[in-house]
Write a protein that holds these residues in place. Structure first.
Motif, PDB file in Angstrom:
ATOM      1  N   ALA A  23      78.376 -39.602 103.626  1.00 20.97           N
ATOM      2  CA  ALA A  23      77.636 -40.479 102.714  1.00 20.97           C
ATOM      3  C   ALA A  23      76.137 -40.417 102.980  1.00 20.97           C
ATOM      4  CB  ALA A  23      78.142 -41.916 102.834  1.00 20.97           C
ATOM      5  N   ILE A  24      75.754 -40.527 104.234  1.00 23.73           N
ATOM      6  CA  ILE A  24      74.326 -40.521 104.588  1.00 23.73           C
ATOM      7  C   ILE A  24      73.684 -39.193 104.205  1.00 23.73           C
ATOM      8  CG2 ILE A  24      72.713 -40.458 106.537  1.00 23.73           C
ATOM      9  CD1 ILE A  24      74.640 -42.510 107.924  1.00 23.73           C
ATOM     10  N   ASN A  25      74.281 -38.101 104.620  1.00 22.19           N
ATOM     11  CA  ASN A  25      73.636 -36.801 104.459  1.00 22.19           C
ATOM     12  C   ASN A  25      73.642 -36.289 103.029  1.00 22.19           C
ATOM     13  OD1 ASN A  25      72.706 -35.549 107.193  1.00 22.19           O
ATOM     14  ND2 ASN A  25      74.514 -36.794 107.612  1.00 22.19           N
ATOM     15  N   TYR A  26      74.689 -36.552 102.276  1.00 21.17           N
ATOM     16  CA  TYR A  26      74.669 -36.121 100.885  1.00 21.17           C
ATOM     17  C   TYR A  26      73.782 -37.024 100.037  1.00 21.17           C
ATOM     18  CZ  TYR A  26      77.690 -32.231 101.722  1.00 21.17           C
ATOM     19  OH  TYR A  26      78.184 -31.028 102.179  1.00 21.17           O
ATOM     20  N   THR A  27      73.624 -38.285 100.413  1.00 19.90           N
ATOM     21  CA  THR A  27      72.635 -39.142  99.753  1.00 19.90           C
ATOM     22  C   THR A  27      71.233 -38.608 100.012  1.00 19.90           C
ATOM     23  OG1 THR A  27      74.050 -41.089  99.895  1.00 19.90           O
ATOM     24  CG2 THR A  27      71.667 -41.479  99.643  1.00 19.90           C
ATOM     25  N   MET A  28      70.972 -38.238 101.260  1.00 18.82           N
ATOM     26  CA  MET A  28      69.650 -37.681 101.597  1.00 18.82           C
ATOM     27  C   MET A  28      69.414 -36.363 100.862  1.00 18.82           C
ATOM     28  SD  MET A  28      68.187 -39.937 103.255  1.00 18.82           S
ATOM     29  CE  MET A  28      66.709 -38.928 103.293  1.00 18.82           C
ATOM     30  N   LEU A  29      70.439 -35.547 100.764  1.00 15.49           N
ATOM     31  CA  LEU A  29      70.288 -34.287 100.030  1.00 15.49           C
ATOM     32  C   LEU A  29      69.954 -34.562  98.563  1.00 15.49           C
ATOM     33  CD1 LEU A  29      70.477 -31.181 100.139  1.00 15.49           C
ATOM     34  CD2 LEU A  29      72.881 -31.427  99.480  1.00 15.49           C
ATOM     35  N   PHE A  30      70.653 -35.521  97.960  1.00 16.21           N
ATOM     36  CA  PHE A  30      70.398 -35.887  96.571  1.00 16.21           C
ATOM     37  C   PHE A  30      68.959 -36.386  96.394  1.00 16.21           C
ATOM     38  CE2 PHE A  30      70.327 -39.223  93.302  1.00 16.21           C
ATOM     39  CZ  PHE A  30      70.697 -38.477  92.199  1.00 16.21           C
ATOM     40  N   LEU A  31      68.509 -37.269  97.285  1.00 11.06           N
ATOM     41  CA  LEU A  31      67.150 -37.816  97.190  1.00 11.06           C
ATOM     42  C   LEU A  31      66.085 -36.739  97.369  1.00 11.06           C
ATOM     43  CD1 LEU A  31      67.522 -41.146  99.209  1.00 11.06           C
ATOM     44  CD2 LEU A  31      67.228 -40.898  96.736  1.00 11.06           C
ATOM     45  N   THR A  32      66.265 -35.884  98.363  1.00 10.77           N
ATOM     46  CA  THR A  32      65.231 -34.877  98.644  1.00 10.77           C
ATOM     47  C   THR A  32      65.205 -33.789  97.585  1.00 10.77           C
ATOM     48  OG1 THR A  32      66.699 -33.697 100.182  1.00 10.77           O
ATOM     49  CG2 THR A  32      65.170 -35.297 101.126  1.00 10.77           C
ATOM     50  N   VAL A  33      66.367 -33.382  97.097  1.00  8.65           N
ATOM     51  CA  VAL A  33      66.375 -32.381  96.030  1.00  8.65           C
ATOM     52  C   VAL A  33      65.766 -32.978  94.759  1.00  8.65           C
ATOM     53  CG1 VAL A  33      67.872 -31.019  94.511  1.00  8.65           C
ATOM     54  CG2 VAL A  33      68.224 -30.973  96.981  1.00  8.65           C
ATOM     55  N   GLY A  34      66.030 -34.251  94.525  1.00 13.60           N
ATOM     56  CA  GLY A  34      65.400 -34.917  93.386  1.00 13.60           C
ATOM     57  C   GLY A  34      63.890 -34.946  93.511  1.00 13.60           C
ATOM     58  N   ALA A  35      63.398 -35.316  94.678  1.00 13.79           N
ATOM     59  CA  ALA A  35      61.948 -35.346  94.904  1.00 13.79           C
ATOM     60  C   ALA A  35      61.355 -33.954  94.747  1.00 13.79           C
ATOM     61  CB  ALA A  35      61.649 -35.902  96.297  1.00 13.79           C
ATOM     62  N   TRP A  36      62.019 -32.980  95.309  1.00 14.79           N
ATOM     63  CA  TRP A  36      61.523 -31.606  95.227  1.00 14.79           C
ATOM     64  C   TRP A  36      61.516 -31.126  93.772  1.00 14.79           C
ATOM     65  CZ3 TRP A  36      63.441 -27.273  99.013  1.00 14.79           C
ATOM     66  CH2 TRP A  36      62.644 -26.140  98.874  1.00 14.79           C
ATOM     67  N   SER A  37      62.588 -31.380  93.047  1.00 12.29           N
ATOM     68  CA  SER A  37      62.665 -30.954  91.640  1.00 12.29           C
ATOM     69  C   SER A  37      61.563 -31.588  90.806  1.00 12.29           C
ATOM     70  CB  SER A  37      64.024 -31.318  91.057  1.00 12.29           C
ATOM     71  OG  SER A  37      65.043 -30.635  91.721  1.00 12.29           O
ATOM     72  N   LEU A  38      61.335 -32.875  91.034  1.00 11.86           N
ATOM     73  CA  LEU A  38      60.285 -33.558  90.288  1.00 11.86           C
ATOM     74  C   LEU A  38      58.902 -32.998  90.608  1.00 11.86           C
ATOM     75  CD1 LEU A  38      61.584 -37.228  90.519  1.00 11.86           C
ATOM     76  CD2 LEU A  38      61.464 -35.795  88.454  1.00 11.86           C
ATOM     77  N   THR A  39      58.645 -32.718  91.888  1.00 11.94           N
ATOM     78  CA  THR A  39      57.337 -32.153  92.232  1.00 11.94           C
ATOM     79  C   THR A  39      57.187 -30.749  91.666  1.00 11.94           C
ATOM     80  OG1 THR A  39      58.042 -31.290  94.398  1.00 11.94           O
ATOM     81  CG2 THR A  39      57.112 -33.503  94.362  1.00 11.94           C
ATOM     82  N   ALA A  40      58.271 -29.979  91.664  1.00  8.02           N
ATOM     83  CA  ALA A  40      58.211 -28.620  91.107  1.00  8.02           C
ATOM     84  C   ALA A  40      57.893 -28.664  89.618  1.00  8.02           C
ATOM     85  CB  ALA A  40      59.524 -27.890  91.359  1.00  8.02           C
ATOM     86  N   SER A  41      58.453 -29.659  88.917  1.00 11.17           N
ATOM     87  CA  SER A  41      58.209 -29.784  87.474  1.00 11.17           C
ATOM     88  C   SER A  41      56.823 -30.346  87.180  1.00 11.17           C
ATOM     89  CB  SER A  41      59.262 -30.699  86.847  1.00 11.17           C
ATOM     90  OG  SER A  41      60.529 -30.132  86.967  1.00 11.17           O
ATOM     91  N   ALA A  42      56.420 -31.349  87.960  1.00 11.62           N
ATOM     92  CA  ALA A  42      55.147 -32.018  87.696  1.00 11.62           C
ATOM     93  C   ALA A  42      53.945 -31.173  88.081  1.00 11.62           C
ATOM     94  CB  ALA A  42      55.100 -33.353  88.439  1.00 11.62           C
TER      95      ALA A  42
END
Length: 148
Positions: A23-42
């Motif tokens: 739960a902890i690590n896949y939540t962190m993966l989801f959050l960090t990939v989301g942050a990375w994807s948003l920065t890549a797009s922005a």
């Protein structure tokens, strides 16, 4: 019948079936990939292929390391991804209300949560896990820094 490789990969990716770590690590993966994807797009200053290549490198590195050392987990991936996204979103010119102005706050929040999770594992697990997390953060910083 599953092969030894499939069994080992399942163990790595499932944290030996430890529900809290999953739960902890896949939540962190989801959050960090989301942050990375948003920065890549922005912030389109790096080709998307470089982002994909960097993320793929972090995944292959994690899996190879765990195959060689017998460890389990994906924390190297999300620590490196959080560091990469953090550096990629460092202050940039912006005006008004735009994603370029608000996104860095989200990425900083994800970075802070990442460090909190690393501290949790520092308290809970051995020093080698903490060292791996520190080196993963350094890996993300170096890879992003090397891309200009």
């Amino acid at each position: 019948p599953q092969s030894l490789l499939q069994d080992r990969m399942a163990c790595i990716l499932s944290y030996n079936d430890t529900a809290s770590d999953i739960a902890i690590n896949y939540t962190m993966l989801f959050l960090t990939v989301g942050a990375w994807s948003l920065t890549a797009s922005a912030f389109g200053d790096l080709p998307k292929l470089w982002h994909a290549g960097s993320f793929s490198f972090f995944c292959v590195f994690q899996l190879s390391l765990c195959m060689a050392l017998g460890c389990a987990g994906i924390s190297i991936v999300w620590n490196a991804a959080a560091a990469f996204a953090f550096v990629h979103s460092l202050p940039r010119p912006c005006s008004g209300v735009s994603i370029a102005c608000t996104l860095p706050g989200y990425v900083v929040g994800v970075a802070v949560v990442s460090v909190c999770v690393d501290v949790y594992y520092y308290v809970r697990l051995d020093w080698l896990t903490t060292l791996a997390h520190i080196l993963a953060i350094a890996l993300g910083l170096v890879v992003r820094g090397s891309l200009g």
